[in-house]
Write an enzyme that holds these catalytic residues in place. Structure first.
Site, short mmCIF file in Angstrom:
data_model
loop_
_atom_site.label_atom_id
_atom_site.label_comp_id
_atom_site.label_asym_id
_atom_site.label_seq_id
_atom_site.Cartn_x
_atom_site.Cartn_y
_atom_site.Cartn_z
N LYS A 97 47.12 -31.82 -41.62
CA LYS A 97 48.27 -31.79 -40.70
C LYS A 97 49.59 -31.98 -41.45
O LYS A 97 50.63 -31.48 -41.02
CB LYS A 97 48.13 -32.87 -39.62
CG LYS A 97 46.90 -32.69 -38.73
CD LYS A 97 47.08 -31.62 -37.70
CE LYS A 97 45.82 -31.45 -36.85
NZ LYS A 97 45.85 -30.25 -36.01
N GLU A 119 52.92 -33.89 -30.11
CA GLU A 119 51.74 -34.27 -29.33
C GLU A 119 50.67 -34.58 -30.36
O GLU A 119 50.72 -34.12 -31.49
CB GLU A 119 51.31 -33.12 -28.44
CG GLU A 119 50.45 -32.05 -29.12
CD GLU A 119 51.18 -31.27 -30.20
OE1 GLU A 119 52.42 -31.21 -30.17
OE2 GLU A 119 50.51 -30.74 -31.11
N SER A 388 38.93 -30.62 -43.36
CA SER A 388 40.33 -30.68 -42.92
C SER A 388 40.90 -32.10 -42.99
O SER A 388 42.10 -32.28 -43.12
CB SER A 388 40.46 -30.14 -41.50
OG SER A 388 39.54 -30.79 -40.64
C1 LIG Z 1 41.10 -33.70 -39.45
C2 LIG Z 1 41.38 -32.72 -38.36
N1 LIG Z 1 40.79 -31.51 -38.42
C3 LIG Z 1 40.99 -30.59 -37.46
C4 LIG Z 1 41.78 -30.83 -36.37
C5 LIG Z 1 41.87 -29.79 -35.31
O1 LIG Z 1 43.07 -29.09 -35.31
P1 LIG Z 1 43.20 -27.63 -35.87
O2 LIG Z 1 42.15 -26.78 -35.23
O3 LIG Z 1 44.57 -27.23 -35.49
O4 LIG Z 1 43.02 -27.67 -37.34
C6 LIG Z 1 42.43 -32.07 -36.27
C7 LIG Z 1 43.30 -32.35 -35.12
O5 LIG Z 1 43.68 -33.42 -34.81
C8 LIG Z 1 42.22 -33.03 -37.29
O6 LIG Z 1 42.80 -34.23 -37.24
#
Ligand SMILES: Cc1ncc(COP(=O)(O)O)c(C=O)c1O
Lengths: 416, 263
Positions: A97, A119, A388
């Protein structure tokens, strides 16, 4: 120097439509603000100083490039394709993020804005926004569903320590979608001095394109790192998909490499058989719709009302999906599979024990998908999994789900 | 002449502001909504918006948002709105022009063509869809479908709309233009944003149709300050509140206060 901004054949048209999806379905009162944002973003994108500043922040503030790590133990255990992990969890603040927060924070500064609105679901985006606000000197308001405030308490604490205000959203389903609405409403009321720092590749144009562009560094690095390690492109990319920012971030640089297959892992929750039990919008129950400013697939009833969702991971517990993903799905460029809560917990434990890495519960969806795919492929194939975020934030949920009695005792003692 | 226009001719002749009122279909229940519409009509409303409830009404503040939620929790569905409109038109022979107000997802999910067709048949004369901007027309064709059924799709103007934007919006606008009186969502406010007067002057420059001012209008005093600059006012949350505290009689009383201020 890396070229951060590039085009693919799946980009939005000049009006912000990805095929039939996307663009901006918002009240007229937001059109001037979106016009201003689009103009500022286009100008920033073509300004080499902006690009340089952002690359600098990526490197020196967030710690990029994040490693592309060959998960040898996991690979051997599964006995099939080679698995590489792109470890976005090693970013400052612990998730991808921060990439789009730095980009948008820099943009908000250029635009002379005073306050950031965001948000958040899991709290990772709220945390990254509050971090950027502290760094750049913005005021900051973070909207968070009341349910998520409870299940992601540590992040709430940290966001507040960074000087931002967390506003629990008590209406609707008290989850991410309601936080998005509360944030949009704050922006509608303060379009001139506030910047809405949207946390995923969704919302009205230009957000889906802009967030993607700021996340594309992930895929660009993977390409370079894998070419150095293996001399070739991956066979598969796997990422979890909530709104879609981390997934589009790793996919984007490969979309026009037609031999690279891609899988998006959606939240299958307790199973995709019944609406309300999951957040898998592309598994047959999702409908074409327009909600929160964009056209895509949503989990709605036959009247078009949004249905509740469920996922063990707050970050994927969302009824819509970014419009570029809707297009990639419809065009068949990316496959989307659902992963259940229990598969997620198994994958979480597996990665911890085999590689010493705690993936976020969101990212564990991608890991789970990889554990299904790898054994079906030959050993010369390569899968890259986007981790992620890191799992530290999920300590309460994981401990609870695994029924750890010592942890429960500890909480009780602490509470006294 | 379209019913919206015809009513405006009357308003002009009477040398007063016009009044559009608002109900949420199924709040507090369907039977009461029908009674409220009749009361508003008898009390002098020129136009009435029937809001079809939506789970995520982004333009609405707490009062109307909660009314939406309550209606949905009561089990109200989109079909009920068509039945209600039909009864008001054909059984109650209501004299006031009825418009549907809702969010675009409701229309899209129902089917744009069918929505316009069925609305026309139920006696609806206009549509107010706040999250449907001008640019969407090339993809969705809601305005042209509406036109085929003699429905006016109402356009909007905001305090921050640029002249260039207003010019585009003003071209081919019909019925009236809905101007947001403040930045923000629906909900009762006690005064009027000072920015509205210059914004209305700009709106007048680019729109041939009457200017309706809404969002936050709740009392006679506010209405009086809009005389001379606006052509109509829209009152929503204040009437929902009047109903919550005083039922049908509460609404009748509030209507009296508002209608007197129009002159
Ligand atoms: C570690 C992590 N991965 C994935 C996501 C999902 O979001 P996005 O699909 O936009 O990557 C989030 C959302 O809070 C997150 O904190």
């Amino acid at each position: 120097m890396k070229k951060l901004f590039f085009k693919t054949s799946y980009d939005a048209d000049p009006f912000g439509y990805f095929g039939e999806f996307g663009s901006r379905y918002v009240p007229e009162s937001l059109i001037p603000a979106l016009d201003e944002l689009t103009k500022a973003y286009e100008a920033a994108k073509s300004d080499p100083i902006f690009e340089q500043e952002l690359l600098d922040l990526y490197q020196h503030y967030s710690g990029r490039p994040t490693p592309l790590y060959f998960a040898k133990n996991l690979t051997e255990k599964l006995g099939g394709a080679k698995i590489y992990l792109k470890n976005e969890g090693l970013n400052h603040t612990g998730a991808h993020k921060i990439n789009h927060c730095l980009g948008q924070g820099l943009l908000a500064k250029r635009m002379g804005k005073k306050r950031l609105i965001a948000e958040t679901g899991a709290g990772q985006h709220g945390l990254a926004t509050a971090t950027v606000a502290a760094k750049f000197g913005f005021e900051c308001t973070v909207y968070m569903g009341a349910v998520d405030v409870v299940r992601q308490r540590p992040n709430v604490f940290w966001i507040e320590q960074l000087g931002a205000k967390v506003v629990p959203v008590e209406f609707g389903t008290k989850r991410l979608k309601d936080a998005v609405m509360a944030a949009l409403q704050d922006w509608i009321a303060h379009p001139n001095d506030a910047y809405y720092l949207l946390g995923s590749a969704l919302g009205p144009h230009p957000y889906p394109s802009m967030v993607r562009d700021f996340q594309s560094i992930v895929g660009l690095e993977v390409k370079e790192q894998l070419l150095a390690a293996e001399g070739k492109l991956p066979d598969y990319l796997i990422a979890c998909v909530g709104g879609g920012s981390n997934a589009i971030g790793i996919f984007n640089a490969f979309l026009d490499d037609i031999n690279v297959k891609m899988i998006g892992a959606e939240a299958g929750g307790k199973g995709t058989g019944k609406i309300g039990d999951h957040a898998a919008r592309l598994q047959g129950q999702g409908r074409l719709g327009v909600v929160e400013g964009y056209k895509s697939f949503f989990l709605t009833n036959s009247d078009g009302q949004l249905e509740p969702t469920h996922s063990v991971s707050a970050g994927l517990d969302y009824s819509g999906i970014g419009p570029e993903h809707a297009r990639l799905f419809k065009d068949g460029r990316v496959n989307y599979h659902a992963v259940t809560d229990s598969e997620v917990l198994t994958a979480f434990k597996l990665l911890a024990k085999t590689e010493g890495i705690f993936p976020a519960l969101e990212s564990s969806h991608a890991v789970a998908e990889a554990t299904k795919l790898a054994p079906t492929l030959s050993k010369d194939k390569i899968i890259v999994v986007n981790i992620s975020g890191r799992g530290d934030k999920d300590i309460f949920i994981v401990a609870d789900a695994l029924g750890d009695t010592n942890w429960k005792e500890f909480l009780k003692t602490k509470a006294n | 002449m379209h019913p919206l226009e015809k009513q405006f001719e009357k308003i002009k002749k009477e040398n007063r502001l016009g009044l559009m009122t608002h109900v949420v279909v199924g709040y507090p229940n369907l039977e009461t909504t029908r009674e409220l519409v009749k009361t508003m009509s008898e009390s002098g409303a020129d136009y009435i918006e029937l809001q079809i409830p939506f789970s995520d009404p982004v333009g609405d503040g707490p009062t109307i948002r909660e009314a939406n939620t309550a209606a949905l929790e009561n089990g109200v569905c989109v079909h009920d709105a068509f039945i209600l409109a039909d009864r008001l038109t054909h059984e109650d022979a209501i004299a006031t022009s009825l418009l549907f107000m809702t969010y675009f997802n409701i229309v899209l999910t129902y089917g744009i063509e069918k929505f316009c067709h069925d609305a026309g048949k139920a006696g609806i004369v206009g549509l107010i869809i706040p999250d449907y901007p001008l640019e969407a027309e090339s993809h969705e064709h809601l305005e042209s479908e509406a036109e085929k059924n003699n429905l006016v799709l109402i356009r909007f103007a905001s305090l921050d709309s640029t002249e260039e934007r207003l010019k585009k919006l003003g071209e081919k606008a019909e019925g009236f233009v809905y101007c947001f009186s403040t930045r923000g969502t629906t909900g009762v406010r006690s005064d009027i944003d000072g920015g509205i007067q210059p914004a209305l002057a700009l709106v007048k420059k680019y729109f041939q149709v009457p200017a309706a001012v809404g969002f936050g209008i709740s009392n006679a005093e506010q209405i009086r300050t809009l005389k001379g600059s606006a052509d109509m006012v829209v009152v929503g949350s204040a009437l929902v509140k009047a109903c919550e505290s005083g039922g049908k009689e509460g609404v009748r009383k509030k209507m009296e206060e508002l209608v007197i201020a129009l002159k």
